[in-house]
Design a protein around this motif. Structure first.
Motif, PDB file in Angstrom:
ATOM      1  N   THR A  20     -21.199 -20.200  -1.952  1.00 37.79           N
ATOM      2  CA  THR A  20     -20.075 -19.323  -1.630  1.00 37.79           C
ATOM      3  C   THR A  20     -18.900 -20.116  -1.087  1.00 37.79           C
ATOM      4  N   MET A  21     -17.690 -19.659  -1.422  1.00 40.07           N
ATOM      5  CA  MET A  21     -16.470 -20.275  -0.918  1.00 40.07           C
ATOM      6  C   MET A  21     -16.069 -19.717   0.445  1.00 40.07           C
ATOM      7  N   LEU A  22     -16.750 -18.664   0.901  1.00 36.27           N
ATOM      8  CA  LEU A  22     -16.430 -18.087   2.203  1.00 36.27           C
ATOM      9  C   LEU A  22     -16.744 -19.089   3.307  1.00 36.27           C
ATOM     10  N   ASN A  23     -15.824 -19.243   4.234  1.00 40.68           N
ATOM     11  CA  ASN A  23     -16.050 -20.136   5.355  1.00 40.68           C
ATOM     12  C   ASN A  23     -17.250 -19.655   6.173  1.00 40.68           C
ATOM     13  N   ARG A  24     -18.143 -20.574   6.519  1.00 39.92           N
ATOM     14  CA  ARG A  24     -19.314 -20.210   7.326  1.00 39.92           C
ATOM     15  C   ARG A  24     -18.886 -19.922   8.760  1.00 39.92           C
ATOM     16  N   LEU A  25     -19.298 -18.767   9.256  1.00 41.24           N
ATOM     17  CA  LEU A  25     -19.023 -18.390  10.634  1.00 41.24           C
ATOM     18  C   LEU A  25     -20.300 -18.599  11.444  1.00 41.24           C
ATOM     19  N   TYR A  26     -20.199 -19.372  12.511  1.00 38.40           N
ATOM     20  CA  TYR A  26     -21.379 -19.753  13.282  1.00 38.40           C
ATOM     21  C   TYR A  26     -21.500 -19.021  14.616  1.00 38.40           C
ATOM     22  N   GLY A  27     -20.469 -18.297  15.007  1.00 44.84           N
ATOM     23  CA  GLY A  27     -20.558 -17.573  16.258  1.00 44.84           C
ATOM     24  C   GLY A  27     -19.277 -16.841  16.585  1.00 44.84           C
ATOM     25  N   LEU A  66      -9.874 -35.964  -4.489  1.00 42.54           N
ATOM     26  CA  LEU A  66     -11.033 -35.254  -3.972  1.00 42.54           C
ATOM     27  C   LEU A  66     -10.522 -34.012  -3.261  1.00 42.54           C
ATOM     28  N   LEU A  67     -11.111 -32.858  -3.568  1.00 40.97           N
ATOM     29  CA  LEU A  67     -10.660 -31.590  -3.001  1.00 40.97           C
ATOM     30  C   LEU A  67     -11.660 -31.059  -1.975  1.00 40.97           C
ATOM     31  N   TYR A  68     -11.116 -30.461  -0.933  1.00 42.36           N
ATOM     32  CA  TYR A  68     -11.899 -29.807   0.113  1.00 42.36           C
ATOM     33  C   TYR A  68     -11.282 -28.420   0.308  1.00 42.36           C
ATOM     34  N   PHE A  69     -12.038 -27.363   0.075  1.00 37.82           N
ATOM     35  CA  PHE A  69     -11.432 -26.038   0.167  1.00 37.82           C
ATOM     36  C   PHE A  69     -12.465 -24.956   0.437  1.00 37.82           C
ATOM     37  N   GLY A  70     -11.965 -23.823   0.910  1.00 38.12           N
ATOM     38  CA  GLY A  70     -12.801 -22.666   1.173  1.00 38.12           C
ATOM     39  C   GLY A  70     -11.931 -21.477   1.531  1.00 38.12           C
ATOM     40  N   ILE A  71     -12.524 -20.291   1.537  1.00 39.97           N
ATOM     41  CA  ILE A  71     -11.798 -19.063   1.864  1.00 39.97           C
ATOM     42  C   ILE A  71     -11.937 -18.793   3.356  1.00 39.97           C
ATOM     43  N   VAL A  72     -10.804 -18.667   4.041  1.00 37.74           N
ATOM     44  CA  VAL A  72     -10.797 -18.492   5.501  1.00 37.74           C
ATOM     45  C   VAL A  72     -10.059 -17.204   5.874  1.00 37.74           C
ATOM     46  N   GLY A 131     -13.622  -4.158   2.701  1.00 37.61           N
ATOM     47  CA  GLY A 131     -12.295  -3.694   3.093  1.00 37.61           C
ATOM     48  C   GLY A 131     -11.415  -4.783   3.682  1.00 37.61           C
ATOM     49  N   ILE A 132     -11.674  -6.061   3.295  1.00 37.58           N
ATOM     50  CA  ILE A 132     -10.961  -7.202   3.869  1.00 37.58           C
ATOM     51  C   ILE A 132      -9.821  -7.640   2.950  1.00 37.58           C
ATOM     52  N   MET A 133      -8.692  -7.985   3.557  1.00 37.57           N
ATOM     53  CA  MET A 133      -7.552  -8.543   2.814  1.00 37.57           C
ATOM     54  C   MET A 133      -6.892  -9.622   3.680  1.00 37.57           C
ATOM     55  N   ASP A 134      -5.843 -10.211   3.198  1.00 41.16           N
ATOM     56  CA  ASP A 134      -5.055 -11.204   3.931  1.00 41.16           C
ATOM     57  C   ASP A 134      -5.789 -12.521   4.156  1.00 41.16           C
ATOM     58  N   TYR A 135      -6.842 -12.792   3.385  1.00 39.59           N
ATOM     59  CA  TYR A 135      -7.541 -14.073   3.495  1.00 39.59           C
ATOM     60  C   TYR A 135      -6.788 -15.155   2.717  1.00 39.59           C
ATOM     61  N   SER A 136      -7.176 -16.400   2.932  1.00 39.95           N
ATOM     62  CA  SER A 136      -6.463 -17.541   2.357  1.00 39.95           C
ATOM     63  C   SER A 136      -7.445 -18.539   1.757  1.00 39.95           C
ATOM     64  N   LEU A 137      -6.927 -19.357   0.857  1.00 39.20           N
ATOM     65  CA  LEU A 137      -7.647 -20.538   0.398  1.00 39.20           C
ATOM     66  C   LEU A 137      -7.115 -21.716   1.210  1.00 39.20           C
ATOM     67  N   LEU A 138      -7.948 -22.250   2.095  1.00 37.27           N
ATOM     68  CA  LEU A 138      -7.588 -23.442   2.854  1.00 37.27           C
ATOM     69  C   LEU A 138      -7.997 -24.647   2.020  1.00 37.27           C
ATOM     70  N   ILE A 158     -15.876 -17.388  -6.972  1.00 37.03           N
ATOM     71  CA  ILE A 158     -14.733 -16.750  -6.314  1.00 37.03           C
ATOM     72  C   ILE A 158     -14.747 -15.245  -6.578  1.00 37.03           C
ATOM     73  N   LYS A 159     -15.120 -14.858  -7.791  1.00 32.86           N
ATOM     74  CA  LYS A 159     -15.201 -13.438  -8.150  1.00 32.86           C
ATOM     75  C   LYS A 159     -16.233 -12.726  -7.264  1.00 32.86           C
TER      76      LYS A 159
END
Length: 416
Positions: free
Chosen positions: A124-131, A357-363, A218-225, A207-208
């Motif tokens: 998954t491209m979603l940023n991992r949330l740890y807490g 080299l690319l580093y990216f994820g959805i934040v 119901g989430i919007m306003d996210y970004s590709l970092l 990504i889909k």
């Protein structure tokens, strides 16, 4: 004690754990003036986030030592307002971002489905949330914050970093900084990235899946970092004669005006360029042309074998490292006007070509389409193109975001 997801219940997702933390007098002697020495600390859904940490092989004790340090707490409590900036933990492993209480509720509300999504899609491209935590110093205000993975964690230099939404309206101001890194936004973005067609297909499919999850929540306003490290530049590698006499079909989606030719096919392209010049000679030289063509064939086979070997190596490297983690790509720099207009890859005028080299994820996945965003959408729709403003409903945002991603990540026909 190891946790098991079988032990999780609905109550675990809503549970909180509070602690009162007070540094010893001996420890306080070594702290700088103004340090936070006493505070109340609360963890949200600690058992669930422990399991997410275990998915990423993060030791919870190390996590707590990093996040609960006096240096981190002092910085978190000094932030002016929720979401005003993002901090890095001292060991660079985690990002820390302040939240509004309403955003905490959004994260906790979607946590069951978020955890299932992480389990189902390891790439998954979603940023991992740890807490998710709240800290309240003695005599101070409560500060809510979320801890996530540091997408840019690497020993390599990030030459460019971007926060991209696929929207231009309201994206010119308030550039962010992540320690020494300046995070640029959509108006400054002037790249297209060329990936192996198979990798691109898998990336867009992931990504889909991620966008469908965010839409359902119901989430919007996210970004590709996104950050990029330049390994090698091809600018100036070839002279203008070789560039302009090359058949455009051998450069992916770049046209004949492009100053960019990929290094791996230089011998093939140079040979074809020479053959093109011979074809313009007199008819008496046709015999030599045929001889030249026959000499070329072994070279072409060698090139194809090298390309096949490179492709297999490329696929293996990126599969092992996962999407968004040190992903190899060919980057083409274009004019910002073309980037803003969404010009197709077949008409782009390249200003440079690089191996990167690319580093990216959805934040930033904690903003729902609530009342405030609906009002913002209604107001901005009166002044701007409603399709280009950031505040749109989750379905429209998901569709626009996926379209944007498919435009910036192109299939590299050289690897096909």
């Amino acid at each position: 004690m190891e946790l098991s997801e079988k032990e999780l219940s609905s109550a675990e997702f809503k549970a909180t754990r509070s602690n009162w933390i007070q540094y010893s007098k001996e420890h306080c002697k070594h702290l700088p003036p103004g340090s936070v020495t006493e505070f109340k600390w609360k963890d949200y859904s600690p058992a669930v986030f422990r399991l997410i940490q275990e998915l990423e092989k993060i030791d919870n004790n190390e996590y707590e030592q990093s996040i609960c340090s006096d240096d981190t707490v002092r910085k978190v409590c000094s932030l002016a307002r929720p979401g005003s900036m993002c901090l890095l933990s001292k060991d660079d492993r985690f990002t820390i971002k302040t939240l509004r209480k309403s955003e905490v509720k959004v994260i906790i509300g979607m946590l069951p489905s978020y955890y299932c999504h992480l389990k189902k899609f390891s790439n998954t491209m979603l940023n991992r949330l740890y807490g998710v935590h709240v800290v309240k110093p003695v005599g101070g205000m409560k500060v809510y914050f979320v801890v996530g993975s540091n997408i840019f964690q690497s020993d390599k230099l990030m030459h460019k970093c971007y926060d991209l939404k696929g929207s231009l309206q309201g994206r010119s101001d308030n550039k962010l900084r992540l320690r020494e890194k300046l995070i640029l936004k959509d108006p400054d973005f002037d790249f297209r990235f060329y990936l192996d067609p198979l990798i691109r297909h898998q990336l867009l499919l992931q990504i889909k899946h991620d966008c469908e999850f965010l839409e359902a929540a119901g989430i919007m306003d996210y970004s590709l970092l996104l950050g990029l490290h330049v390994k090698r530049s091809h600018e100036g590698s070839f002279d203008s004669r070789n560039i302009h006499s090359t058949d455009s079909s051998h450069r992916g989606s770049l046209d004949s005006r492009s100053p960019c030719i990929h290094m791996r096919v230089c011998s093939d392209l140079s040979s074809k360029s020479g053959l093109s010049l011979k074809r313009s000679a007199t008819a008496s030289s046709r015999g030599s042309i045929q001889r030249s063509s026959s000499v070329m064939k072994p070279s072409l086979r060698e090139n194809e074998e090298r390309e096949l070997s490179f492709r297999e190596s490329w696929l293996q490297t990126n599969r092992s490292s996962g999407f968004g983690k040190e992903m190899s790509a060919r980057a083409v720099r274009i004019s910002t006007d073309e980037s803003r207009s969404g010009s197709s890859g077949h008409s782009l005028r390249a200003r440079g070509c690089y191996d990167v080299l690319l580093y990216f994820g959805i934040v930033d996945i904690c903003q729902d389409y609530g009342v405030s965003k609906r009002i913002e959408h209604a107001y901005k729709s009166l002044h701007y193109n409603s399709k280009m403003i950031a505040a749109v409903n989750p379905k429209a945002y998901s569709s626009r975001f996926q379209e944007f991603i498919s435009e910036i990540f192109k299939a590299d026909d050289l690897l096909h």
